[in-house]
Structures are given as C-alpha cells and as structure tokens.
Write a protein that holds these residues in place. Sequence first.
Motif, short mmCIF file in Angstrom:
data_model
loop_
_atom_site.label_atom_id
_atom_site.label_comp_id
_atom_site.label_asym_id
_atom_site.label_seq_id
_atom_site.Cartn_x
_atom_site.Cartn_y
_atom_site.Cartn_z
N LYS A 29 2.25 54.82 38.99
CA LYS A 29 3.45 54.69 38.17
C LYS A 29 4.41 53.73 38.87
O LYS A 29 4.70 53.91 40.06
N ALA A 30 4.90 52.75 38.14
CA ALA A 30 5.83 51.79 38.75
C ALA A 30 6.64 51.10 37.67
O ALA A 30 6.16 50.85 36.56
N GLY A 31 7.88 50.76 38.02
CA GLY A 31 8.75 50.02 37.11
C GLY A 31 9.30 48.79 37.79
O GLY A 31 9.57 48.81 39.00
N ILE A 32 9.43 47.72 37.03
CA ILE A 32 10.03 46.49 37.56
C ILE A 32 11.20 46.09 36.68
O ILE A 32 11.14 46.19 35.45
N GLU A 33 12.28 45.65 37.32
CA GLU A 33 13.45 45.14 36.62
C GLU A 33 13.59 43.67 36.98
O GLU A 33 13.96 43.33 38.10
N VAL A 34 13.26 42.80 36.04
CA VAL A 34 13.28 41.37 36.33
C VAL A 34 14.11 40.62 35.29
O VAL A 34 14.11 40.97 34.11
N SER A 35 14.78 39.61 35.76
CA SER A 35 15.64 38.80 34.91
C SER A 35 14.85 38.08 33.83
O SER A 35 13.66 37.79 33.98
N MET A 36 15.52 37.76 32.73
CA MET A 36 14.97 36.85 31.74
C MET A 36 14.63 35.54 32.44
O MET A 36 15.25 35.17 33.44
N GLY A 37 13.62 34.85 31.94
CA GLY A 37 13.24 33.57 32.52
C GLY A 37 12.20 33.66 33.61
O GLY A 37 11.59 32.65 33.98
N VAL A 38 11.96 34.86 34.12
CA VAL A 38 10.99 35.04 35.21
C VAL A 38 9.57 35.10 34.68
O VAL A 38 8.62 34.74 35.37
N GLY A 48 -4.40 57.85 34.30
CA GLY A 48 -3.97 56.57 33.76
C GLY A 48 -2.82 55.96 34.54
O GLY A 48 -1.99 56.67 35.11
N VAL A 49 -2.76 54.64 34.57
CA VAL A 49 -1.70 53.91 35.27
C VAL A 49 -0.59 53.53 34.28
O VAL A 49 -0.88 53.09 33.16
N ILE A 50 0.66 53.73 34.69
CA ILE A 50 1.81 53.45 33.84
C ILE A 50 2.69 52.40 34.51
O ILE A 50 3.19 52.61 35.62
N ILE A 51 2.86 51.25 33.84
CA ILE A 51 3.70 50.18 34.36
C ILE A 51 4.84 49.92 33.38
O ILE A 51 4.62 49.62 32.21
N GLY A 52 6.07 50.07 33.85
CA GLY A 52 7.25 49.83 33.02
C GLY A 52 7.92 48.51 33.38
O GLY A 52 7.96 48.13 34.56
N MET A 53 8.43 47.81 32.37
CA MET A 53 9.06 46.51 32.58
C MET A 53 10.33 46.41 31.74
O MET A 53 10.34 46.82 30.58
#
Length: 366
Positions: free
Chosen positions: A20-29, A120-125
């Motif tokens: 389980k993991a979450g990423i917070e990334v800017s627009m444009g990346v 199951g693997v959970i990826i949040g963006m």
Amino acid sequence: MSSKNEIQSDALDAIKGKQKAGIEVSMGVGKTLLAIKHMAASHTGISKFLVIAPRLKIFQSWKDELVKHEYEYMMECIEYSTYLSLNKQDFDYDVVYLDECHNLKENHSEWLNHFENQGGVIIGMTGTYPVVSSSEKGKMCNRFCPKVYVYKTDDAVAAGILNDYNITVHYIDLNDKKTIAKKGKFGDYAISEKDEYNFWTKRIDDASTQKQEQIARITRMKKLQGFDSKEQYASQLFQLSNSKTIIFANTQKQADKLCEHSVHSKNKKSDENLEMFKDGTIDKLSAVEQLSEGVTIPELKTGIIMHAYGNNRKAAQKIGRLLRLNPEDKSNIHVLCYRYTIDEKWVESALSDFDESKIKWGNHGK
C-alpha cells in the motif's frame, strides 16, 4: 534541477515493494505515466490491473499515455472503473491504481479490505493528498494508500517543469445597499448583501442541532456565491485583462453573464468554445468546475477565481491550468475574497499549499 524522469524514478523507488502506498505529485510531473511505469515493472504477462478514477473521461488519458510511450502491449491487461462502481468490481487483479485517490470514501472500505487481505497491491495517486487526517478522505487515504512520496507544485516551478506565478487576493466589501429583492407576508421588500450574510451567520450561531447548523452554513455559502458584488468586480478585471484570460465562475448563470463564450454542461457550444480558446481564436473564456481538471490551454497567462471556499484541491486544479507556459514565463492569478466574512478563512485555506512569497494579499483595510 530534477527532470520529470528523475522525479518519476524517485517516486517509483519510494513505492517499490510496498503493498500500500500513496504519492502526492504536482501537475506536470506525469502522474499517469508514473503509474504506467509501475505497471510495466510489475507486468508478468498474465498480470491484471485495475484503474479507478472519478470520471470516465480520465480513462482516455491513460490510453493515450499507453500509446504515446509505447506501452500498448499492456492495454489488454488493464480494466477501468469509476469510484462510484468500485464495489461492483471483482478482486482478481494484481494491482489497483487509485487515480485522484482523494475521492476515496468510507463505503469503499469493504472492497479495499478484501482486496488487501488477498494480497493485492494498492497504489494511490493525487496532486492534493487530504490535509485533515481525521476527515473521511484523510482516514481512507492514510489507511489504504499512506503517503510515501511528495513533490509539490512549487518544487515543479523551481525545477522549471511548471512556469512561475503570482497570486493576488482582491478584497471586496459586501454591498450594504438594499439590492436583494424578497417576498414577505406583508409584501415585497429588499435587503442588502451584508444583511443577508449577517442573517445566515446568526442562524449558524443560534442553531440548536448539527443539522440546523449544516443547513445554515450551506445556505450562507450559496448566498455568498450568488451576490452581485463579486460578479461586478470580476467583470471589470476580466475586461481590463489584455492577455489570454479564463474566469472560473461558480455557477453556469455566472459563467454566461461574465463572458460570451462559456464552458459548462448546459452550453451546447462548450466544446467549440474551448477549442477556439485553446487555438487562440478567442482570448477570453468563462468556465465552471468541470474545466478545472485534465485540460491544458496553451499561452494561458491570466486567471480569475471568483470562489475558493476553503478547498485547496479545487484551487490547485484551477491554478494548475495557468502553470503550463514556457518555464521563463509567469502567470497571474486573481482570487476574489469578501472582506470581513468567512470567505477570508476559505481563501487562506485554499491557498495554503502555495508559496507565501508569491501571494499578494491586497488591501485589507477599508
């Protein structure tokens, strides 16, 4: 100065091997491409992936990215669903990707729990991870896609991925003239914007139940949205602008009043207007919320945001439309705020993720 590839590589390293993991990334990346690269690294030939997003139109951007970056071979391994339909999905996937994971709600828990328990693997963006951990969205994101990587908008500006910006907050007084028509038991009468605001603020203060308070708060917000003072000020700003300008109205009625060319669900010419704005045939456009995500407009240098209402995600999405210029250019964003009202707190909250040195708070005094 980091490149998009380097940022994506760092984010992939952060989520590698995690269930389980979450990423917070800017627009444009390149959030979608980042997820596709994770898919490619996880792909075994028999893998199955599920992409969850808030709206159907987002799925086309995934398919476009797959083709653009030569990952078409994975297309048959990917299925798509909206958050609304998540609970109807099967569980026979290896990885689920929660695009715009801030849309998670408590009613998704049962499906996600079952998926997690079977390995199951959970990826949040997202570009805006929930700020309040105790909120419904905050609890869900922390539970099912805890944040492991952050790359903010101002990081992207500093790296030259997004252009620089200035934000100006314009303070506007509520009108104290009796311009709002009312119907009463003893005939028609009129009150001022200030009287209307004070009336509903008192209703909030005097509420004896949570439901009464909630209804009064929503009503006060709707009243503020509909007052003429911001419309008049916004119209002046709009007409004085000599660059390509978009104004984000709060309602379809406002959008139509403020500009001849508008974009909203009831305007049959919305697509035509948007295309003319993108290709430069027209240089002024009004829009409502649905334009705030997923649209890039070349040479858009000026934006006017009529209502922020404390939502840093929606503010970031609107401002993001103005951060796709050449890195050496700078955009100008104007945010309207009713002075001495709850609107001040809403605007401060909405802009809390942006560089304070790039925000001019206008003239607060009378």
